[in-house]
Motif scaffolding. Structure first.
Motif, PDB file in Angstrom:
ATOM      1  N   SER A 186      44.304  24.440  42.522  1.00 13.03           N
ATOM      2  CA  SER A 186      45.457  24.014  43.334  1.00 13.03           C
ATOM      3  C   SER A 186      46.045  22.709  42.806  1.00 13.03           C
ATOM      4  O   SER A 186      47.272  22.547  42.742  1.00 13.03           O
ATOM      5  CB  SER A 186      45.035  23.838  44.796  1.00 13.03           C
ATOM      6  OG  SER A 186      44.606  25.054  45.364  1.00 13.03           O
ATOM      7  N   ALA A 207      42.484  21.217  49.599  1.00 15.59           N
ATOM      8  CA  ALA A 207      42.416  22.676  49.467  1.00 15.59           C
ATOM      9  C   ALA A 207      41.041  23.269  49.780  1.00 15.59           C
ATOM     10  O   ALA A 207      40.967  24.377  50.340  1.00 15.59           O
ATOM     11  CB  ALA A 207      42.861  23.094  48.061  1.00 15.59           C
ATOM     12  N   HIS A 210      40.501  25.042  53.123  1.00 16.28           N
ATOM     13  CA  HIS A 210      41.473  26.058  53.528  1.00 16.28           C
ATOM     14  C   HIS A 210      40.892  27.098  54.490  1.00 16.28           C
ATOM     15  O   HIS A 210      41.598  27.610  55.354  1.00 16.28           O
ATOM     16  CB  HIS A 210      42.058  26.761  52.291  1.00 16.28           C
ATOM     17  CG  HIS A 210      41.066  27.533  51.486  1.00 16.28           C
ATOM     18  ND1 HIS A 210      40.174  26.919  50.625  1.00 16.28           N
ATOM     19  CD2 HIS A 210      40.807  28.872  51.406  1.00 16.28           C
ATOM     20  CE1 HIS A 210      39.433  27.836  50.046  1.00 16.28           C
ATOM     21  NE2 HIS A 210      39.783  29.031  50.507  1.00 16.28           N
ATOM     22  N   ILE A 261      47.368  23.396  55.060  1.00 15.23           N
ATOM     23  CA  ILE A 261      46.881  24.459  54.167  1.00 15.23           C
ATOM     24  C   ILE A 261      46.113  25.527  54.950  1.00 15.23           C
ATOM     25  O   ILE A 261      46.301  26.724  54.754  1.00 15.23           O
ATOM     26  CB  ILE A 261      46.001  23.847  53.066  1.00 15.23           C
ATOM     27  CG1 ILE A 261      46.873  23.037  52.099  1.00 15.23           C
ATOM     28  CG2 ILE A 261      45.225  24.926  52.322  1.00 15.23           C
ATOM     29  CD1 ILE A 261      46.083  22.152  51.157  1.00 15.23           C
ATOM     30  N   HIS A 265      48.019  29.136  54.387  1.00 14.77           N
ATOM     31  CA  HIS A 265      47.707  29.721  53.075  1.00 14.77           C
ATOM     32  C   HIS A 265      47.616  31.248  53.107  1.00 14.77           C
ATOM     33  O   HIS A 265      47.472  31.879  52.049  1.00 14.77           O
ATOM     34  CB  HIS A 265      46.427  29.112  52.496  1.00 14.77           C
ATOM     35  CG  HIS A 265      45.153  29.581  53.140  1.00 14.77           C
ATOM     36  ND1 HIS A 265      44.755  29.170  54.394  1.00 14.77           N
ATOM     37  CD2 HIS A 265      44.192  30.441  52.706  1.00 14.77           C
ATOM     38  CE1 HIS A 265      43.605  29.729  54.691  1.00 14.77           C
ATOM     39  NE2 HIS A 265      43.239  30.511  53.683  1.00 14.77           N
ATOM     40  N   TYR A 286      52.308  23.289  50.085  1.00 15.79           N
ATOM     41  CA  TYR A 286      50.848  23.206  49.947  1.00 15.79           C
ATOM     42  C   TYR A 286      50.210  24.564  50.229  1.00 15.79           C
ATOM     43  O   TYR A 286      49.278  24.985  49.538  1.00 15.79           O
ATOM     44  CB  TYR A 286      50.274  22.174  50.902  1.00 15.79           C
ATOM     45  CG  TYR A 286      50.610  20.732  50.575  1.00 15.79           C
ATOM     46  CD1 TYR A 286      51.528  20.408  49.575  1.00 15.79           C
ATOM     47  CD2 TYR A 286      50.014  19.682  51.268  1.00 15.79           C
ATOM     48  CE1 TYR A 286      51.835  19.095  49.286  1.00 15.79           C
ATOM     49  CE2 TYR A 286      50.314  18.362  50.983  1.00 15.79           C
ATOM     50  CZ  TYR A 286      51.235  18.065  49.994  1.00 15.79           C
ATOM     51  OH  TYR A 286      51.535  16.763  49.712  1.00 15.79           O
ATOM     52  N   ILE A 289      50.849  27.010  47.334  1.00 10.75           N
ATOM     53  CA  ILE A 289      50.006  26.716  46.167  1.00 10.75           C
ATOM     54  C   ILE A 289      48.596  27.250  46.368  1.00 10.75           C
ATOM     55  O   ILE A 289      48.038  27.954  45.516  1.00 10.75           O
ATOM     56  CB  ILE A 289      49.981  25.198  45.911  1.00 10.75           C
ATOM     57  CG1 ILE A 289      51.345  24.714  45.401  1.00 10.75           C
ATOM     58  CG2 ILE A 289      48.868  24.834  44.930  1.00 10.75           C
ATOM     59  CD1 ILE A 289      51.465  23.204  45.317  1.00 10.75           C
ATOM     60  N   VAL A 290      48.003  26.916  47.514  1.00 10.13           N
ATOM     61  CA  VAL A 290      46.610  27.309  47.758  1.00 10.13           C
ATOM     62  C   VAL A 290      46.489  28.819  47.938  1.00 10.13           C
ATOM     63  O   VAL A 290      45.454  29.413  47.605  1.00 10.13           O
ATOM     64  CB  VAL A 290      46.050  26.539  48.971  1.00 10.13           C
ATOM     65  CG1 VAL A 290      44.629  27.001  49.297  1.00 10.13           C
ATOM     66  CG2 VAL A 290      46.059  25.036  48.690  1.00 10.13           C
ATOM     67  N   ALA A 293      45.867  30.206  44.488  1.00  5.11           N
ATOM     68  CA  ALA A 293      44.587  29.737  43.950  1.00  5.11           C
ATOM     69  C   ALA A 293      43.430  30.435  44.661  1.00  5.11           C
ATOM     70  O   ALA A 293      42.455  30.874  44.024  1.00  5.11           O
ATOM     71  CB  ALA A 293      44.478  28.221  44.109  1.00  5.11           C
TER      72      ALA A 293
END
Length: 350
Positions: A186, A207, A210, A261, A265, A286, A289-290, A293
């Motif tokens: 991340s 992250a 999460h 997140i 996520h 955020y 992105i996570v 990942a």
């Protein structure tokens, strides 16, 4: 303090050798021996930088560089540190005094010199210099202690975050490496998207939390090897809200980011995700992105209920889901990163 004053470093600048000799005798008899003198004002900078004097005695009217210019230069060189500058002059006009004070002179010693006046004025200014240096040392010591304490707190915070992340994953990933890998990837994606190193590191630290909401999901659902029933999947989806509830209300940026997140996520670019059905850029960056990942790492590592996909299989699936599950811009950056073999770990400071 008396010992320090006797060892104080003097710099005396006067174009008249007679004045230099007279001051040298006065100061030597008063017990001061660390004296540097010159009749050439152009040597001022070299002597100042070599000897770092505790006090400067300076003639006002000299050829090539007058005392006003010399004072101004000294104030520039010492960068705000308290350095007593005493002006030696027979010019006691109000205009000369005002100008010298404006440039940064501290006091005046009139010519011809009075021995008692010279010694007393110097003693007073050296005492002030001594206490200034002691205060500066104390401040530096306190600043160092603050830096050390701040570092300790940062390390403690990082360890707590790591423990919390591993707690969330412990039941279906006993190694706890999933959360670390998600954090690292991340952070790399965040940098690739143009976020600052500090913000990327923040995402990397946040992250791993999460899926902290999984601690509220029963084992018979969390570890189920087959497909969920609709009721089980509804229960499983609650971990996003649970995680957000655990982390909400924090005043710390890393936990605020972790809360965002945890909640977002599992949202999808096309609006079909959960818990709130957000779409496109309404999903916080955020979370976007996570999401990728977490998805990539979960696919490529074995769990009790699934086999590990190959890297190629996982990448193909992510490409297929670009614009559906994932933000296409994040997918592009992810693909660039996965294609690079350079080791990188901003979240842990490597």
């Amino acid at each position: 303090m008396d010992e320090w004053k006797q060892n104080a470093k003097f710099l005396i600048v006067d174009d008249q050798e007679f004045n230099i000799s007279l001051l040298h005798r006065i100061l030597t008899r008063a017990g001061y021996t660390n004296l540097v003198t010159t009749t050439n004002p152009l040597q001022l900078e070299a002597l100042y930088r070599e000897h770092r004097p505790d006090i400067v005695l300076l003639d006002l009217h000299m050829p090539e560089m007058d005392g006003f210019t010399a004072i101004r230069c000294l104030r520039n060189w010492n960068e705000g540190e308290y350095l007593p500058i005493l002006v030696l002059t027979a010019d006691v006009t109000p205009e000369a005094k005002k100008r010298a004070l404006h440039e940064g002179a501290n006091d005046f010693i009139s010519k011809p010199f009075d021995r008692t006046e010279v010694v007393l004025r110097i003693q007073n200014f050296l005492a002030t210099r001594f206490y200034h240096l002691k205060l500066q040392e104390r401040n530096q010591d306190l600043e160092q202690r603050v830096r050390e304490r701040t570092r300790e707190l940062e390390l403690a915070q990082a360890e707590i975050l790591d423990v919390l992340g591993r707690t969330a994953e412990y039941r279906d990933d006993e190694t706890g490496q999933h959360t670390k890998r998600v954090g690292d990837l991340s952070a790399r994606i965040a940098l690739g998207l143009g976020l600052s190193p500090d913000e990327a590191a923040l995402i990397g630290r946040a992250a791993p939390l999460h899926d902290i909401g999984k601690i509220g999901i029963p084992d018979d659902i969390l570890l189920k090897p087959g497909r969920f029933t609709s009721e089980e999947f509804a229960r499983m989806k609650e971990h996003a809200d649970i995680g957000s509830s655990i982390l909400q209300g924090s005043v710390f940026p890393v936990l605020q980011a972790a809360g965002t997140i945890a909640l977002t996520h599992h949202e999808k670019w096309n609006g079909s995700g959960y818990p709130n059905g957000l779409s496109g850029e309404d999903i916080p960056l955020y979370g976007r992105i996570v999401a990728i990942a977490d998805f990539y790492d979960a696919l490529t590592h074995e769990r009790p209920y699934k086999r590990a996909w190959t890297k190629e299989e996982a990448i193909s699936e992510i490409i297929a889901q670009s614009g559906q599950h994932f933000d296409p811009r994040v997918v592009e950056v992810f693909l660039d990163i996965i294609g690079s073999e350079a080791p990188f770990n901003i979240a842990r400071g490597d």
